[in-house]
Design a protein around this motif. Structure first.
Motif, PDB file in Angstrom:
ATOM      1  N   LYS A  52      12.210   6.623 -22.143  1.00 54.79           N
ATOM      2  CA  LYS A  52      12.794   5.301 -22.355  1.00 54.79           C
ATOM      3  C   LYS A  52      14.241   5.371 -22.838  1.00 54.79           C
ATOM      4  O   LYS A  52      15.119   4.665 -22.331  1.00 54.79           O
ATOM      5  CB  LYS A  52      11.946   4.525 -23.364  1.00 54.79           C
ATOM      6  CG  LYS A  52      12.410   3.100 -23.598  1.00 54.79           C
ATOM      7  CD  LYS A  52      11.455   2.376 -24.543  1.00 54.79           C
ATOM      8  CE  LYS A  52      11.874   0.935 -24.766  1.00 54.79           C
ATOM      9  NZ  LYS A  52      10.922   0.232 -25.668  1.00 54.79           N
ATOM     10  N   LYS A 104      12.289   1.414 -12.500  1.00 52.87           N
ATOM     11  CA  LYS A 104      11.077   0.666 -12.788  1.00 52.87           C
ATOM     12  C   LYS A 104      10.219   1.445 -13.774  1.00 52.87           C
ATOM     13  O   LYS A 104      10.352   2.668 -13.916  1.00 52.87           O
ATOM     14  CB  LYS A 104      10.287   0.409 -11.504  1.00 52.87           C
ATOM     15  CG  LYS A 104       9.804   1.670 -10.814  1.00 52.87           C
ATOM     16  CD  LYS A 104       9.019   1.335  -9.555  1.00 52.87           C
ATOM     17  CE  LYS A 104       8.500   2.612  -8.884  1.00 52.87           C
ATOM     18  NZ  LYS A 104       7.719   2.315  -7.668  1.00 52.87           N
ATOM     19  N   VAL A 105       9.349   0.729 -14.434  1.00 51.33           N
ATOM     20  CA  VAL A 105       8.436   1.360 -15.389  1.00 51.33           C
ATOM     21  C   VAL A 105       7.443   2.233 -14.639  1.00 51.33           C
ATOM     22  O   VAL A 105       6.950   1.863 -13.569  1.00 51.33           O
ATOM     23  CB  VAL A 105       7.686   0.297 -16.207  1.00 51.33           C
ATOM     24  CG1 VAL A 105       6.726   0.953 -17.194  1.00 51.33           C
ATOM     25  CG2 VAL A 105       8.662  -0.594 -16.949  1.00 51.33           C
ATOM     26  N   ASN A 119       2.644   4.391 -17.411  1.00 55.11           N
ATOM     27  CA  ASN A 119       3.101   3.950 -18.737  1.00 55.11           C
ATOM     28  C   ASN A 119       3.404   2.457 -18.714  1.00 55.11           C
ATOM     29  O   ASN A 119       4.291   1.983 -19.413  1.00 55.11           O
ATOM     30  CB  ASN A 119       4.344   4.734 -19.168  1.00 55.11           C
ATOM     31  CG  ASN A 119       4.022   6.124 -19.654  1.00 55.11           C
ATOM     32  OD1 ASN A 119       3.880   6.368 -20.845  1.00 55.11           O
ATOM     33  ND2 ASN A 119       3.894   7.051 -18.718  1.00 55.11           N
ATOM     34  N   ASN A 120       2.671   1.740 -17.894  1.00 57.88           N
ATOM     35  CA  ASN A 120       2.941   0.318 -17.718  1.00 57.88           C
ATOM     36  C   ASN A 120       2.714  -0.479 -18.998  1.00 57.88           C
ATOM     37  O   ASN A 120       3.347  -1.513 -19.224  1.00 57.88           O
ATOM     38  CB  ASN A 120       2.056  -0.237 -16.593  1.00 57.88           C
ATOM     39  CG  ASN A 120       2.470  -1.631 -16.191  1.00 57.88           C
ATOM     40  OD1 ASN A 120       3.630  -1.876 -15.869  1.00 57.88           O
ATOM     41  ND2 ASN A 120       1.522  -2.560 -16.215  1.00 57.88           N
ATOM     42  N   LYS A 147       5.365   1.423 -21.779  1.00 52.77           N
ATOM     43  CA  LYS A 147       6.732   1.403 -21.240  1.00 52.77           C
ATOM     44  C   LYS A 147       7.609   2.492 -21.872  1.00 52.77           C
ATOM     45  O   LYS A 147       8.722   2.233 -22.337  1.00 52.77           O
ATOM     46  CB  LYS A 147       7.360   0.019 -21.440  1.00 52.77           C
ATOM     47  CG  LYS A 147       6.696  -1.079 -20.623  1.00 52.77           C
ATOM     48  CD  LYS A 147       7.357  -2.427 -20.864  1.00 52.77           C
ATOM     49  CE  LYS A 147       6.825  -3.473 -19.891  1.00 52.77           C
ATOM     50  NZ  LYS A 147       5.366  -3.656 -19.935  1.00 52.77           N
ATOM     51  N   TYR A 157      10.168   5.838 -17.215  1.00 56.29           N
ATOM     52  CA  TYR A 157      10.781   5.035 -16.160  1.00 56.29           C
ATOM     53  C   TYR A 157      11.116   5.918 -14.958  1.00 56.29           C
ATOM     54  O   TYR A 157      11.392   7.115 -15.106  1.00 56.29           O
ATOM     55  CB  TYR A 157      12.046   4.353 -16.675  1.00 56.29           C
ATOM     56  CG  TYR A 157      11.764   3.237 -17.659  1.00 56.29           C
ATOM     57  CD1 TYR A 157      11.760   1.909 -17.257  1.00 56.29           C
ATOM     58  CD2 TYR A 157      11.482   3.526 -18.997  1.00 56.29           C
ATOM     59  CE1 TYR A 157      11.487   0.883 -18.158  1.00 56.29           C
ATOM     60  CE2 TYR A 157      11.197   2.516 -19.905  1.00 56.29           C
ATOM     61  CZ  TYR A 157      11.205   1.194 -19.476  1.00 56.29           C
ATOM     62  OH  TYR A 157      10.924   0.179 -20.365  1.00 56.29           O
TER      63      TYR A 157
END
Length: 352
Positions: A117, A128-129, A133-134, A137, A140
């Motif tokens: 991150k 995008k994420v 790890n949605n 977050k 990426y």
């Protein structure tokens, strides 16, 4: 003391698919596989191997560069000579996909950045994420199409991306380049980076041959009736054979391994392995050689290829991860002119 709730967590299910497939579709599927680390060929009922079989794999070289600046991958000379022409494969090493920054360049010319991150937020590029790890977050994904018409020297997108990539911390990488013409030496890419001042280390392919004698081997009467269960048992047998496990049934043990039925006795089984850094084209060429040199094999032929555990992608551009079932690979079974493909993929289960 561990929380009792941990006992109720199910392990990520490994994705296994197998089916009979026509030759052209099989090679199309193989072309989607990125960054091959291990190739194994198993040939039952075979006494001799011609010296030229797999020669291209054994003689192929790849290179290791330590403390590599990613900005040097998007300079105008590099894009012109090694991205637009030929096929480049690059992968970061000494990195863990679950907690470190990782990079890769696929043979399709996609630069893939798998970033934490903090690095992503300071980099300044769109992304995008991570699928895995949605919720939290913390990871990426950034993808840059190095072959795109918009990614050319002088254009805003190019200049901005180049400036951002130079901010990244240096990586240790391995890379290989297949030139567009046979007259061009693959080591040209090593000289290019050597001229930039990088210490470039040549890495050799590790090749190993062995012969198993007097074995019972599985028989595949008909590939049309070869289902998931039968193919899984067959692949388990291949694995036992390749690691040197005991295939002899022992009556004095409560639990013992049994060879899949039907089976037959054979005098010799040849096992050939190549370990290093390969492309999907290398796998396809080896399978075509199998057709030429061992087309008359009366039983079957099997080719297993496996990717890197910490590769950002494996199949196409689908995101990969290393969790508890991060292994990835495929087995191609050939019987006469028929093909059977078995795919092994990591789970798509997200981190909690």
């Amino acid at each position: 003391m561990l929380s009792p709730e941990v006992l109720h967590f199910k392990e990520p299910a490994s994705v296994f698919k197998s089916h009979k497939i026509d030759k052209n579709t099989c090679f199309q599927k193989i072309s989607q596989f990125n960054f091959v680390h291990l190739i194994t060929v198993v040939l039952p009922d075979t006494t001799t191997i011609i010296d030229t079989f797999g020669e291209e794999l054994t003689s192929s070289d790849y290179y290791k560069i330590l403390s590599f600046n990613i900005g040097d991958l998007v300079t105008k000379p590099f894009l012109k000579n090694f991205i637009d022409r030929g096929n480049l494969n690059l992968l970061s090493i000494n990195t863990r996909i679950d907690c470190d920054n990782c990079i890769a360049i696929s043979s399709t010319g996609k630069l893939l950045l798998h970033l934490d991150k903090l690095t992503f937020q300071t980099l300044g590029l769109e992304g995008k994420v991570s699928h895995f790890n949605n919720l939290v977050k913390e990871k990426y994904i950034v993808t840059v199409d190095l072959k795109s018409d918009d990614f050319k020297s002088g254009k805003c997108n190019y200049e901005r991306t180049k400036s951002c990539l130079q901010k990244l911390k240096n990586f240790d990488v391995i890379l290989s380049w297949e030139p567009p013409e046979k007259e061009i030496c693959p080591s040209s890419i090593a000289k290019y980076f050597s001229d930039l001042g990088y210490p470039v280390e040549l890495c050799k392919i590790r090749h190993h041959r062995k012969t198993a004698h007097s074995l019972m081997v599985p028989v595949i009467p008909n590939l049309d009736e070869f289902d998931d269960e039968a193919s899984a048992n067959f692949i388990e047998w291949l694995g036992m054979l390749c690691i040197g496990g005991s295939l002899n049934e022992r009556l004095d043990f409560i639990s013992t391994y049994s060879i899949p039925e039907p089976s037959t006795y054979t005098g010799e089984v040849k096992i050939l392995q190549w370990r290093g850094f390969f492309s999907s084209k290398d796998v396809a060429r080896l399978i075509k050689q199998l057709e030429i040199y061992f087309g008359s094999n009366r039983l079957w032929k099997a080719v297993y290829f496996q990717g890197f555990s910490d590769s950002p992608v494996v199949w196409g551009l689908n995101e990969h991860h290393y969790y508890t079932s991060g292994d990835n690979g495929s087995v191609v079974i050939m019987k006469g002119q028929e093909y059977y493909l078995c795919l092994q993929k990591c789970s798509n289960k997200r981190y909690k």
